[in-house]
Design a protein around this motif. Structure first.
Motif, mmCIF file in Angstrom:
data_model
loop_
_atom_site.group_PDB
_atom_site.id
_atom_site.type_symbol
_atom_site.label_atom_id
_atom_site.label_comp_id
_atom_site.label_asym_id
_atom_site.label_seq_id
_atom_site.Cartn_x
_atom_site.Cartn_y
_atom_site.Cartn_z
ATOM 1 N N UNK A 291 0.741 -1.019 0.027
ATOM 2 C CA UNK A 291 0.111 0.217 -0.124
ATOM 3 C C UNK A 291 0.925 1.212 0.027
ATOM 4 N N UNK A 292 0.112 2.417 -0.364
ATOM 5 C CA UNK A 292 0.886 3.638 -0.296
ATOM 6 C C UNK A 292 0.840 4.172 1.453
ATOM 7 N N UNK A 293 1.649 4.950 1.331
ATOM 8 C CA UNK A 293 1.811 5.887 2.703
ATOM 9 C C UNK A 293 0.363 6.702 2.603
ATOM 10 N N UNK A 294 -0.211 7.199 3.819
ATOM 11 C CA UNK A 294 0.235 6.772 5.014
ATOM 12 C C UNK A 294 -0.272 5.467 5.538
ATOM 13 N N UNK A 295 0.371 4.494 6.346
ATOM 14 C CA UNK A 295 -0.263 3.593 6.815
ATOM 15 C C UNK A 295 -0.711 3.643 8.394
ATOM 16 N N UNK A 296 -1.581 3.425 8.770
ATOM 17 C CA UNK A 296 -1.991 3.787 10.382
ATOM 18 C C UNK A 296 -0.881 3.016 10.923
ATOM 19 N N UNK A 297 -0.517 3.775 12.256
ATOM 20 C CA UNK A 297 0.521 3.297 13.184
ATOM 21 C C UNK A 297 -0.007 2.070 13.836
ATOM 22 N N UNK A 298 -1.193 1.832 14.122
ATOM 23 C CA UNK A 298 -1.859 0.798 14.846
ATOM 24 C C UNK A 298 -1.868 -0.347 14.133
ATOM 25 N N UNK A 486 -9.494 3.689 16.755
ATOM 26 C CA UNK A 486 -10.939 4.252 16.579
ATOM 27 C C UNK A 486 -11.016 5.457 17.876
ATOM 28 N N UNK A 487 -10.375 5.191 19.057
ATOM 29 C CA UNK A 487 -10.522 6.099 20.028
ATOM 30 C C UNK A 487 -9.574 7.145 20.370
ATOM 31 N N UNK A 488 -8.382 6.868 20.042
ATOM 32 C CA UNK A 488 -7.354 8.115 20.338
ATOM 33 C C UNK A 488 -7.607 9.353 19.372
ATOM 34 N N UNK A 489 -7.006 10.365 19.957
ATOM 35 C CA UNK A 489 -7.453 11.826 19.410
ATOM 36 C C UNK A 489 -6.614 11.600 17.845
ATOM 37 N N UNK A 490 -5.473 11.412 17.861
ATOM 38 C CA UNK A 490 -4.649 11.568 16.698
ATOM 39 C C UNK A 490 -4.283 10.327 16.076
ATOM 40 N N UNK A 491 -4.169 10.135 14.846
ATOM 41 C CA UNK A 491 -3.579 9.138 14.032
ATOM 42 C C UNK A 491 -2.328 9.781 13.240
ATOM 43 N N UNK A 519 -10.934 11.170 12.964
ATOM 44 C CA UNK A 519 -12.269 10.256 13.104
ATOM 45 C C UNK A 519 -12.582 10.108 14.750
ATOM 46 N N UNK A 520 -11.589 10.438 15.624
ATOM 47 C CA UNK A 520 -11.972 10.019 16.820
ATOM 48 C C UNK A 520 -13.418 9.755 17.397
ATOM 49 N N UNK A 521 -13.823 8.482 18.049
ATOM 50 C CA UNK A 521 -15.187 8.228 18.310
ATOM 51 C C UNK A 521 -15.613 9.206 19.494
#
Length: 911
Positions: A291-298, A486-491, A519-521
């Protein structure tokens, strides 16, 4: 002259029936013509190649053309025919078991087929149970876990057609199912230690809309010229589902029926590999990972490393055939709601494969280089990557199983627990969404003093007391990665990616942000959330949702006055809509009151007098169904704040809402609103075609909602005059996003938008490659001048806001809601507090996601929700979709206040 090329070392074969290098003019191939090609089972490709069957197949398994009556690739196969064919294959083959896992909104079945060795099919339930154990190994000894890893077949889920107008993937699903069910040799060996789950069509409603529209517009033969009508879809197109929602962006939010069914099926299997088959623009080639960047750190590093392995497997097959492709571009793994990122966050190898075609592809379409792209070309490539993926998975079976289990049991490097109090309006709804994903959510049994930090993470942890019933979600569970995503403020994104986007910005190039960046829930649900390093003790499982009437004698006696229902999230609006449909009299409090407990503005008062004698029984049933609570009121003298008889407790009349649709209307924006009104709230409404608005009697409508869109050509001058007259006579017109531009152009609103700075007389803005050094006289650099002269795109950032309290549109909101902002359009605040309902915070408004400093400066103090009177009616403007993707609940109440209560509170009353 024939030349045979072996593909996948005998998995499939491709034969050239033309002279090498001579492209053939594509024609519709009949079953008879296909049969003359020997063992071909799909139509010849555009260059004359024919894909052949393996040397030996089980003749008891029916070929597609024998059942369908035509060769795959010569026409589109309707969903009922796909189901019928696969059911016949399942009946004929001991390798196949098929079942229904849900239904679409239009009642079509969602099907899943398991294909494996006959022995594995006989013990399919046992294999499924083993996968459940490996997905959550609590209670398993290390030796038992190791045994299951070695003995349990791998599960690979191949998902086709989540976008209905990406039409080749469902055809490829038929071909894959047939080859796996009938093929001998390596096909059979592939299945010895692997279960292949085929989801042949994820979006039947959208595909049927596309296929029916295509067939209605084409002639006797497909017309490959792009100008032909068959290459243009009528509004709203077939991409989305029945409610015009993009199912490929809904995995994390599960707003749609199809998504909820699919997640339940996914959880019952927890596959190790998940592939989502798509199409893209017809002038492209083929995409597969990495895949291209960015890749979610989680997303676990093990998952990311496997993308290279599967990509190489696909590339080898394409290289043999001389088919071109690309990788590492465009399609990233960042947004958590896709059919590749969501499985990846669950520990599977989630991948998207994209073939050229899309809604313009049809059965054949001419390309700029003079070649023609056919349906057979497209399904052949999806078939090839499907089989290549299975071969790669089979070759790495053990390691894939080991990495999946390691991902699910790994200890969090930074364990944390998310906490939110249960008295917030959407607190339970947030918990229920997480539970739907299989996340363990608990509540505290007793009050607890904990060291916590705010979700924004500023400052050190500090003590805070949490009441009993506080929700708690720990990341130390198998889905810890998904929880944090899903819950953290930043990605966060890598600095290298951000730096490249800055260069593109300064060079006037399109940004490479593929989707929203925040998208922080907790922000989406407007639920204040805290984070603790050490989890609280003494936790319990969640009880069933309760609801009903408390206090007093219920109001059914001569002494009872009625019932008070405080705001409780979207469920309160479902109640209000139901009361309106049943013609139950009710009022809404425009200010707060207290009966010993504080009740905010937006509290509903349902009086006994004037309603039916069985009011309590009726209301009790509705409340229990919705999980809402109400207080019975027997005397009003003790009520503090406003009185029940105050003019500030307004009687709400039933409303009828019009929702614009059709050409000119942004179908995505329309879909959010349609589903919200129809499914989530149950609000009576009429779909109105924007082009026919001049022929509609608007006098029967109380509110009209204009989704985002370009209305200049859709709404005639006569219709615009009729609409304006309707507003002036007392109607409430709600305009969202780009619809505001239409109102400005036609002088129906005085609210302005931000405009870029005009160029100076010399047209002095920075050219590409201009020297960014500062002006020697201390002025702006060329780059700064360039940026000041044009809009700057913001890729979905979350803005902090300031809200006007005690306003009819903010009823029920205790705190200013966050806004998800995407795009370039910025409304300017008027400075009039009666008009500026919700504005972005003056300083540093971006609290999550990405925005360029220049864009954030413009967004600071901008108008997000505005309301202004027009005659006896009102105009309400939303800068952004208030129910974005149906998960952004924070601003949805403002919209519902406008349409449910607005005709009373801001419309004909002339607020």
């Amino acid at each position: 002259m024939f030349r045979r090329i072996v593909v996948s070392a005998a998995l499939i074969q491709l034969t050239l029936i033309s002279s090498p290098g001579l492209a053939q003019t594509p024609t519709q191939t009949s079953p008879t013509a296909a049969a003359t090609a020997g063992t071909a089972f799909i139509a010849p490709l555009s260059a004359g190649e024919v894909l052949s069957l393996p040397p030996k197949v089980d003749e008891k398994v029916p070929r597609p053309d024998a059942v369908l009556g035509y060769t795959l690739g010569t026409r589109f196969t309707h969903w009922d025919r796909i189901v019928d064919y696969l059911q016949k294959v399942a009946a004929a083959s001991p390798r196949v078991k098929m079942w229904e896992y849900g239904r679409t909104y239009e009642g079509r079945p969602l099907m899943l087929a398991a294909i494996s060795s006959p022995e594995n099919i006989r013990r399919l339930d046992e294999i499924q149970q083993a996968h459940q154990q490996l997905a959550d190994t609590v209670g398993l000894s290390e030796s038992e876990r190791g045994r299951l890893v070695k003995e349990t077949p791998l599960v690979v889920w191949l998902a086709y057609g989540i976008h209905g107008n990406e039409s080749s993937s469902a055809e490829a699903a038929i071909a894959v199912a047939y080859l796996l069910a009938a093929g001998e040799g390596e096909f059979a060996r592939l299945l010895d230690n692997m279960v292949v789950l085929i989801d042949p069509l994820e979006n039947p409603d959208g595909r049927e809309r596309y296929v029916n529209g295509y067939e209605q517009r084409r002639g006797a033969d497909p017309n490959p010229f792009r100008r032909s009508a068959e290459h243009f879809e009528p509004w709203p197109g077939g991409r989305q589902n029945h409610y015009v929602i993009d199912l490929n962006r809904d995995w994390a939010w599960a707003s749609q029926q199809e998504t909820r069914h699919r997640i339940a099926a996914y959880r019952s299997w927890e596959p190790q590999v998940f592939v989502d088959f798509h199409e893209m623009g017809s002038e492209s080639s083929y995409f597969f990972p990495p895949a291209a960047e960015p890749i979610h750190p989680q997303i676990d590093r093990r998952v990311v490393s496997w993308l290279e392995t599967f990509g190489r497997g696909n590339a080898e097959e394409f290289d043999k055939l001389g088919w071109i492709y690309f990788k590492g571009e465009n399609y990233d793994l960042f947004y958590p709601g896709y059919g590749d990122s969501y499985p990846s966050l669950r520990g599977a190898i989630g991948m998207t494969y994209e073939m050229a075609g899309g809604g313009r592809g049809g059965l054949a379409v001419n390309l700029p280089d003079g070649t023609t792209l056919t349906l057979a070309d497209r399904l052949a490539r999806h078939l090839t990557t499907s089989l290549a993926t299975l071969r790669t998975a089979a070759a790495n079976n053990q390691r894939l199983m080991e990495d999946f289990v390691a991902n699910r049991i790994k200890a969090a490097s930074d364990p944390r627990t998310y906490l939110w109090s249960a008295d917030q309006q959407e607190a339970r709804a947030l918990a229920d969404l997480l539970i739907l994903h299989g996340i363990r959510v608990h509540q505290t049994n007793q009050p607890a003093d904990l060291l916590v930090r705010g979700l924004a993470g500023e400052g050190p942890e500090s003590p805070r007391r949490f009441p009993a019933g506080t929700y708690a979600v720990s990341t130390t569970q198998p889905l810890g990665n998904l929880i944090e995503a899903l819950m953290e403020r930043e990605s966060p994104m890598t600095q290298g990616f951000v730096d490249r986007q800055r260069q593109r910005l300064e060079q006037n190039l399109e940004p490479q942000f593929y989707d929203i960046t925040a998208w922080s829930l907790p922000y989406a649900y407007n639920v204040e959330t805290w984070v603790a390093s050490d989890p609280p003790g003494n936790l319990r499982s969640l009880p069933p949702v309760g609801g009903g009437i408390s206090g007093g004698d219920g109001g059914d006696t001569e002494k009872g006055l009625g019932y008070l229902v405080p705001p409780q999230g979207l469920a309160s609006y479902r109640l209000a809509a139901e009361l309106q449909k049943r013609r139950i009299l009710h009022r809404v409090a425009m200010a707060s009151l207290s009966t010993g407990s504080d009740l905010p503005a937006g509290t509903l008062f349902i009086p006994r007098r004037g309603n039916a004698a069985n009011l309590r029984e009726t209301l009790q049933g509705i409340l229990q169904e919705e999980g809402l609570t109400a207080q019975a009121v027997t005397a009003s003298s003790a009520i503090k704040g406003i009185s029940l008889g105050s003019n500030d407790v307004e009687a709400i009349r039933p409303v009828r809402v019009g929702l614009l649709s059709g050409t000119g209307v942004d179908s995505t924006s329309f879909g959010f609103l349609w589903h919200l009104f129809d499914q989530e709230i149950g609000l009576p409404h009429d779909r109105l075609d924007a082009a026919q608005l001049g022929q509609v009697d608007l006098s029967e409508l109380d509110a009209i909602v204009m989704p985002s869109g370009g209305y200049d050509d859709a709404i005639s001058p006569r219709a615009r005059e009729s609409l304006d007259a309707w507003v002036k006579s007392g109607g409430v017109l709600v305009a969202i996003g780009d619809a505001a531009a239409f109102l400005r152009k036609n002088e129906m609103t005085s609210i302005k938008s931000w405009q870029p700075r005009k160029k100076d007389d010399a047209g002095d803005t920075a050219a590409v490659g201009a020297d960014p050094a500062a002006d020697p006289e201390g002025g702006e650099t060329p780059v700064e001048k360039n940026l000041a002269s044009r809009p700057i795109f913001t890729p979905g950032a979350i803005l902090a806001t300031e809200m006007r309290v005690n306003h009819p549109l903010t009823l029920g909101l205790r705190t200013p809601p966050m806004v998800l902002y995407e795009g370039t359009e910025i409304l300017k605040a008027t400075g009039d507090p009666s008009k500026d309902v919700l504005v972005a915070r003056d300083r540093s408004p971006v609290v999550a996601g990405f925005a360029w400093p220049e864009a954030e400066e413009r967004l600071a103090g901008s108008l997000l929700v505005g309301m202004e009177p027009r005659g006896r009616g009102s105009i309400v403007l939303f800068a952004q979709d208030p129910a974005f993707r149906l998960f952004w609940r924070a601003t949805t109440p403002i919209l519902l206040n406008a349409v449910l209560y607005g005709p009373t509170t801001i419309g004909g009353s002339g607020f």
